[in-house]
Design an enzyme around this catalytic site. Structure first.
Site, PDB file in Angstrom:
ATOM      1  N   HIS A 141      -3.393  -5.052   0.572  1.00 15.46           N
ATOM      2  CA  HIS A 141      -2.999  -5.501   2.134  1.00 15.46           C
ATOM      3  C   HIS A 141      -2.993  -7.289   2.163  1.00 15.46           C
ATOM      4  CE1 HIS A 141      -2.334  -1.831   4.263  1.00 15.46           C
ATOM      5  NE2 HIS A 141      -3.307  -1.531   3.392  1.00 15.46           N
ATOM      6  N   CYS A 178       1.170  -1.208   0.007  1.00 16.92           N
ATOM      7  CA  CYS A 178       0.190   0.230   0.284  1.00 16.92           C
ATOM      8  C   CYS A 178       0.897   1.432   0.191  1.00 16.92           C
ATOM      9  CB  CYS A 178      -0.936   0.105   1.145  1.00 16.92           C
ATOM     10  SG  CYS A 178      -2.524   1.213   0.833  1.00 16.92           S
ATOM     11  N   GLU A 232      -1.474  -9.224   4.047  1.00 19.73           N
ATOM     12  CA  GLU A 232      -0.774  -9.238   5.211  1.00 19.73           C
ATOM     13  C   GLU A 232      -2.076  -9.859   5.569  1.00 19.73           C
ATOM     14  OE1 GLU A 232      -2.012  -5.697   5.252  1.00 19.73           O
ATOM     15  OE2 GLU A 232      -0.651  -6.248   3.987  1.00 19.73           O
TER      16      GLU A 232
END
Length: 246
Positions: A213, A110, A215
């Site tokens: 994102h 990001c 993660e």
């Protein structure tokens, strides 16, 4: 060979007058641990600390967070530009250059993707909704672990290979800025349907970046996004072995 140490850049939060400090979302730590690395959160500290970080860590994950100060790509803030942290920008831009100089792999997520682009001479769209004619929703309203829109992967890129040679994937989206002019040496690896650049790479330098994102999707159970972290960790191990002569 021991597990690689991955430095995670941090933002700054103030909860109360008595509680403030450096912060990184727990999903970064979860994903790197699942991928076989030792995560290390790095406080914002430009200057000589950045050089020591580059010595200590085997690779770096540039995390998400606030906007990038437009002064670093020679623009003034537009009305849609949000809060930025100039000290963090300076530290992370320096870290990008130091990492590339030392051959340490970089994974930008990001804001991290945007910082890499600016470090290499690129520019940013400061606010997608006000600068794009027909944008899709890039600040999703569903939980961050869920995907919300499609991206199209470029077939000639490393990202396409790592994500199983799929032409399109569903990603989550939590941003209002994005790449405008691409930085020197970077290759566009994915687009959204409204033309926003969603990913970059620089294969020979062990660098990649995504606008979503992964993660949080990894923490939510996505094997495909975990594959991105495993690929990054493998690159860090390879570089660590090369530097140690193993």
């Amino acid at each position: 060979m021991s597990k690689p140490i991955i430095g995670i850049t941090s933002g700054f939060v103030k909860l109360t007058n008595f509680s403030e400090g450096d912060y990184a979302h727990k999903d970064y730590i979860t994903s790197l641990t699942m991928a076989g690395a030792v995560p290390l959160i790095l406080p914002i500290a430009p200057g000589s600390c950045t050089e020591r970080y580059a010595e200590l860590c085997d690779g770096f994950l540039l995390s998400g967070g606030c906007d990038v100060n437009p002064q670093f790509f020679n623009e003034d803030p537009t009305p849609g530009c949000g809060v930025f942290d100039t000290e963090r920008d300076q530290a992370e831009l320096q870290l990008v250059h130091e990492s590339l100089k030392r051959g340490k792999p970089l994974f930008g997520i990001c804001r991290g993707l945007q910082v890499i682009n600016v470090a290499l001479g690129g520019t940013l769209i400061q606010d997608i909704d006000s600068q794009l004619d027909h944008p899709i929703q890039h600040e999703q309203k569903v939980p961050r672990r869920e995907g919300s829109h499609r991206v199209r992967l470029e077939k000639s890129t490393r990202l396409y290979q790592v994500l199983g040679e799929q032409e399109t994937i569903i990603v989550n989206s939590l941003h209002h800025q994005s790449i405008d002019k691409i930085g020197a040496g970077l290759k566009v690896a994915a687009f959204s349907s409204d033309g926003i650049i969603e990913a970059i790479d620089m294969t020979e330098k062990g660098l990649m970046g995504v606008q979503w994102h992964p993660e949080s999707m990894t923490a939510g159970g996505s094997d495909a996004m975990l594959g991105l972290f495993k690929h990054f960790v493998a690159a860090c191990i390879e570089m660590k072995q090369a530097n140690s002569g193993v």
